[in-house]
Motif scaffolding. Structure first.
Motif, PDB file in Angstrom:
ATOM      1  N   GLU A  56       0.795  -1.221   0.000  1.00  9.61           N
ATOM      2  CA  GLU A  56       0.000   0.000   0.000  1.00  9.61           C
ATOM      3  C   GLU A  56       0.833   1.279   0.000  1.00  9.61           C
ATOM      4  OE1 GLU A  56      -2.633  -0.461   3.301  1.00  9.61           O
ATOM      5  OE2 GLU A  56      -3.733  -2.101   2.342  1.00  9.61           O
ATOM      6  N   LEU A  57       2.158   1.153   0.158  1.00  7.15           N
ATOM      7  CA  LEU A  57       3.010   2.343   0.145  1.00  7.15           C
ATOM      8  C   LEU A  57       3.041   2.966  -1.238  1.00  7.15           C
ATOM      9  CD1 LEU A  57       6.133   1.234   2.234  1.00  7.15           C
ATOM     10  CD2 LEU A  57       4.301   2.761   2.947  1.00  7.15           C
ATOM     11  N   ASP A  58       3.121   4.298  -1.277  1.00 10.60           N
ATOM     12  CA  ASP A  58       3.249   4.960  -2.578  1.00 10.60           C
ATOM     13  C   ASP A  58       4.715   4.928  -3.029  1.00 10.60           C
ATOM     14  OD1 ASP A  58       4.483   6.898  -1.055  1.00 10.60           O
ATOM     15  OD2 ASP A  58       2.951   8.428  -1.358  1.00 10.60           O
ATOM     16  N   ASP A  59       4.948   5.302  -4.283  1.00  6.80           N
ATOM     17  CA  ASP A  59       6.288   5.208  -4.864  1.00  6.80           C
ATOM     18  C   ASP A  59       7.319   6.046  -4.109  1.00  6.80           C
ATOM     19  OD1 ASP A  59       5.492   3.404  -6.784  1.00  6.80           O
ATOM     20  OD2 ASP A  59       4.992   4.960  -8.244  1.00  6.80           O
ATOM     21  N   HIS A  60       6.891   7.198  -3.584  1.00  7.59           N
ATOM     22  CA  HIS A  60       7.807   8.057  -2.835  1.00  7.59           C
ATOM     23  C   HIS A  60       8.326   7.339  -1.586  1.00  7.59           C
ATOM     24  CE1 HIS A  60       9.530  11.662  -1.059  1.00  7.59           C
ATOM     25  NE2 HIS A  60       8.814  11.432   0.034  1.00  7.59           N
ATOM     26  N   HIS A  61       7.419   6.704  -0.847  1.00  5.77           N
ATOM     27  CA  HIS A  61       7.829   5.990   0.367  1.00  5.77           C
ATOM     28  C   HIS A  61       8.656   4.749   0.029  1.00  5.77           C
ATOM     29  CE1 HIS A  61       4.458   8.301   2.275  1.00  5.77           C
ATOM     30  NE2 HIS A  61       5.461   8.501   3.127  1.00  5.77           N
ATOM     31  N   LEU A  62       8.320   4.074  -1.053  1.00  3.22           N
ATOM     32  CA  LEU A  62       9.118   2.919  -1.464  1.00  3.22           C
ATOM     33  C   LEU A  62      10.543   3.345  -1.802  1.00  3.22           C
ATOM     34  CD1 LEU A  62       6.576   0.947  -3.674  1.00  3.22           C
ATOM     35  CD2 LEU A  62       7.496   0.268  -1.441  1.00  3.22           C
ATOM     36  N   LYS A  63      10.669   4.498  -2.469  1.00  5.59           N
ATOM     37  CA  LYS A  63      12.001   5.012  -2.808  1.00  5.59           C
ATOM     38  C   LYS A  63      12.791   5.298  -1.530  1.00  5.59           C
ATOM     39  CE  LYS A  63      14.397   8.565  -5.417  1.00  5.59           C
ATOM     40  NZ  LYS A  63      14.275   9.813  -6.167  1.00  5.59           N
ATOM     41  N   ASP A  64      12.111   5.819  -0.501  1.00  3.27           N
ATOM     42  CA  ASP A  64      12.773   6.108   0.781  1.00  3.27           C
ATOM     43  C   ASP A  64      13.378   4.853   1.424  1.00  3.27           C
ATOM     44  OD1 ASP A  64      12.229   8.796   0.673  1.00  3.27           O
ATOM     45  OD2 ASP A  64      10.539   8.723   2.071  1.00  3.27           O
ATOM     46  N   ILE A  65      12.727   3.716   1.245  1.00  5.19           N
ATOM     47  CA  ILE A  65      13.249   2.483   1.852  1.00  5.19           C
ATOM     48  C   ILE A  65      14.074   1.664   0.865  1.00  5.19           C
ATOM     49  CG2 ILE A  65      11.422   2.366   3.594  1.00  5.19           C
ATOM     50  CD1 ILE A  65      10.128   0.134   1.919  1.00  5.19           C
ATOM     51  N   GLY A  66      14.272   2.201  -0.324  1.00  5.09           N
ATOM     52  CA  GLY A  66      15.149   1.546  -1.297  1.00  5.09           C
ATOM     53  C   GLY A  66      14.505   0.401  -2.058  1.00  5.09           C
ATOM     54  N   LYS A  67      13.195   0.450  -2.232  1.00  5.36           N
ATOM     55  CA  LYS A  67      12.482  -0.603  -2.959  1.00  5.36           C
ATOM     56  C   LYS A  67      11.772   0.010  -4.166  1.00  5.36           C
ATOM     57  CE  LYS A  67      13.284  -4.047  -0.198  1.00  5.36           C
ATOM     58  NZ  LYS A  67      14.132  -5.125  -0.626  1.00  5.36           N
ATOM     59  N   THR A  68      11.585  -0.817  -5.186  1.00  6.39           N
ATOM     60  CA  THR A  68      10.822  -0.391  -6.357  1.00  6.39           C
ATOM     61  C   THR A  68       9.426  -0.989  -6.253  1.00  6.39           C
ATOM     62  OG1 THR A  68      11.486  -2.308  -7.661  1.00  6.39           O
ATOM     63  CG2 THR A  68      12.916  -0.357  -7.781  1.00  6.39           C
ATOM     64  N   ARG A  69       8.511  -0.496  -7.070  1.00  5.46           N
ATOM     65  CA  ARG A  69       7.147  -1.021  -7.066  1.00  5.46           C
ATOM     66  C   ARG A  69       7.142  -2.527  -7.398  1.00  5.46           C
ATOM     67  NH1 ARG A  69       3.003  -0.106  -4.549  1.00  5.46           N
ATOM     68  NH2 ARG A  69       3.535   2.064  -4.723  1.00  5.46           N
ATOM     69  N   PRO A  70       7.861  -2.990  -8.435  1.00 10.21           N
ATOM     70  CA  PRO A  70       7.859  -4.437  -8.710  1.00 10.21           C
ATOM     71  C   PRO A  70       8.422  -5.276  -7.551  1.00 10.21           C
ATOM     72  CG  PRO A  70       8.677  -3.236 -10.621  1.00 10.21           C
ATOM     73  CD  PRO A  70       8.533  -2.245  -9.503  1.00 10.21           C
ATOM     74  N   GLU A  71       9.452  -4.777  -6.873  1.00 12.58           N
ATOM     75  CA  GLU A  71       9.996  -5.506  -5.717  1.00 12.58           C
ATOM     76  C   GLU A  71       8.962  -5.589  -4.598  1.00 12.58           C
ATOM     77  OE1 GLU A  71      14.772  -4.496  -5.973  1.00 12.58           O
ATOM     78  OE2 GLU A  71      13.444  -3.099  -4.918  1.00 12.58           O
ATOM     79  N   ALA A  72       8.267  -4.490  -4.354  1.00 10.58           N
ATOM     80  CA  ALA A  72       7.247  -4.469  -3.299  1.00 10.58           C
ATOM     81  C   ALA A  72       6.098  -5.419  -3.636  1.00 10.58           C
ATOM     82  CB  ALA A  72       6.722  -3.049  -3.096  1.00 10.58           C
ATOM     83  N   MET A  73       5.676  -5.436  -4.895  1.00 12.07           N
ATOM     84  CA  MET A  73       4.584  -6.313  -5.301  1.00 12.07           C
ATOM     85  C   MET A  73       5.005  -7.791  -5.235  1.00 12.07           C
ATOM     86  SD  MET A  73       1.911  -4.544  -5.849  1.00 12.07           S
ATOM     87  CE  MET A  73       2.394  -3.509  -4.495  1.00 12.07           C
ATOM     88  N   ALA A  74       6.264  -8.069  -5.592  1.00  9.51           N
ATOM     89  CA  ALA A  74       6.756  -9.449  -5.498  1.00  9.51           C
ATOM     90  C   ALA A  74       6.784  -9.915  -4.047  1.00  9.51           C
ATOM     91  CB  ALA A  74       8.154  -9.549  -6.113  1.00  9.51           C
ATOM     92  N   GLU A  75       7.200  -9.047  -3.137  1.00 10.05           N
ATOM     93  CA  GLU A  75       7.217  -9.386  -1.712  1.00 10.05           C
ATOM     94  C   GLU A  75       5.794  -9.575  -1.189  1.00 10.05           C
ATOM     95  OE1 GLU A  75       8.748 -10.425   1.912  1.00 10.05           O
ATOM     96  OE2 GLU A  75       9.900 -10.078   0.092  1.00 10.05           O
ATOM     97  N   ALA A  76       4.884  -8.699  -1.589  1.00  8.30           N
ATOM     98  CA  ALA A  76       3.498  -8.778  -1.111  1.00  8.30           C
ATOM     99  C   ALA A  76       2.797 -10.009  -1.647  1.00  8.30           C
ATOM    100  CB  ALA A  76       2.745  -7.510  -1.526  1.00  8.30           C
ATOM    101  N   ALA A  77       3.224 -10.537  -2.786  1.00 14.31           N
ATOM    102  CA  ALA A  77       2.584 -11.692  -3.384  1.00 14.31           C
ATOM    103  C   ALA A  77       3.010 -13.014  -2.754  1.00 14.31           C
ATOM    104  CB  ALA A  77       2.885 -11.726  -4.884  1.00 14.31           C
ATOM    105  N   LYS A  78       4.021 -13.000  -1.905  1.00 18.20           N
ATOM    106  CA  LYS A  78       4.497 -14.234  -1.279  1.00 18.20           C
ATOM    107  C   LYS A  78       3.416 -14.784  -0.346  1.00 18.20           C
ATOM    108  CE  LYS A  78       9.458 -13.267  -1.135  1.00 18.20           C
ATOM    109  NZ  LYS A  78      10.595 -13.066  -0.217  1.00 18.20           N
ATOM    110  N   PRO A  79       3.346 -16.107  -0.223  1.00 18.16           N
ATOM    111  CA  PRO A  79       2.380 -16.686   0.715  1.00 18.16           C
ATOM    112  C   PRO A  79       2.760 -16.356   2.170  1.00 18.16           C
ATOM    113  CG  PRO A  79       3.688 -18.405  -0.359  1.00 18.16           C
ATOM    114  CD  PRO A  79       4.089 -17.100  -0.962  1.00 18.16           C
ATOM    115  N   PHE A  80       1.776 -16.396   3.041  1.00 25.24           N
ATOM    116  CA  PHE A  80       1.996 -15.991   4.434  1.00 25.24           C
ATOM    117  C   PHE A  80       3.016 -16.853   5.154  1.00 25.24           C
ATOM    118  CE2 PHE A  80      -1.461 -19.056   4.626  1.00 25.24           C
ATOM    119  CZ  PHE A  80      -1.122 -19.827   5.700  1.00 25.24           C
ATOM    120  N   TRP A  81       3.210 -18.090   4.739  1.00 24.06           N
ATOM    121  CA  TRP A  81       4.121 -18.979   5.457  1.00 24.06           C
ATOM    122  C   TRP A  81       5.596 -18.817   5.061  1.00 24.06           C
ATOM    123  CZ3 TRP A  81       0.492 -20.773   1.960  1.00 24.06           C
ATOM    124  CH2 TRP A  81       0.990 -21.322   0.798  1.00 24.06           C
ATOM    125  N   LYS A  82       5.865 -18.036   4.027  1.00 28.10           N
ATOM    126  CA  LYS A  82       7.258 -17.849   3.604  1.00 28.10           C
ATOM    127  C   LYS A  82       7.802 -16.545   4.115  1.00 28.10           C
ATOM    128  CE  LYS A  82       7.393 -20.718  -0.437  1.00 28.10           C
ATOM    129  NZ  LYS A  82       7.722 -20.789  -1.829  1.00 28.10           N
TER     130      LYS A  82
END
Length: 82
Positions: A56-82
């Motif tokens: 749910e973070l916007d691109d500005h906040h993702l940039k602050d933590i050093g992540k891109t939108r595709p990286e954030a979406m890939a992390e969010a798509a992981k199953p809860f057990w991983k």
């Protein structure tokens, strides 16, 4: 009579020491499966909540933590057990 009292005190102190040692071992025992399962559930829930917040973070906040939108979406798509 003095020797008998000393013997009782010695025996009592040895029993107390043995009980103390046994009690210390009980504190270091591995938790039961129910406790471990509950802990795992809490960890999975927290991980899922954090991934949702990351998505749910916007691109500005993702940039602050050093992540891109595709990286954030890939992390969010992981199953809860991983």
């Amino acid at each position: 009579m003095i020797f008998a009292i000393a013997g009782v005190n010695s025996l009592t102190s040895r029993k107390a020491a043995a009980a103390s040692n046994h009690h210390d071992g009980a504190e270091t025992c591995r938790p039961g499966w129910g406790t471990r399962f509950l802990s795992w559930c809490v960890q999975c829930s927290e991980r899922s909540r954090q991934r949702q917040a990351l998505a749910e973070l916007d691109d500005h906040h993702l940039k602050d933590i050093g992540k891109t939108r595709p990286e954030a979406m890939a992390e969010a798509a992981k199953p809860f057990w991983k």
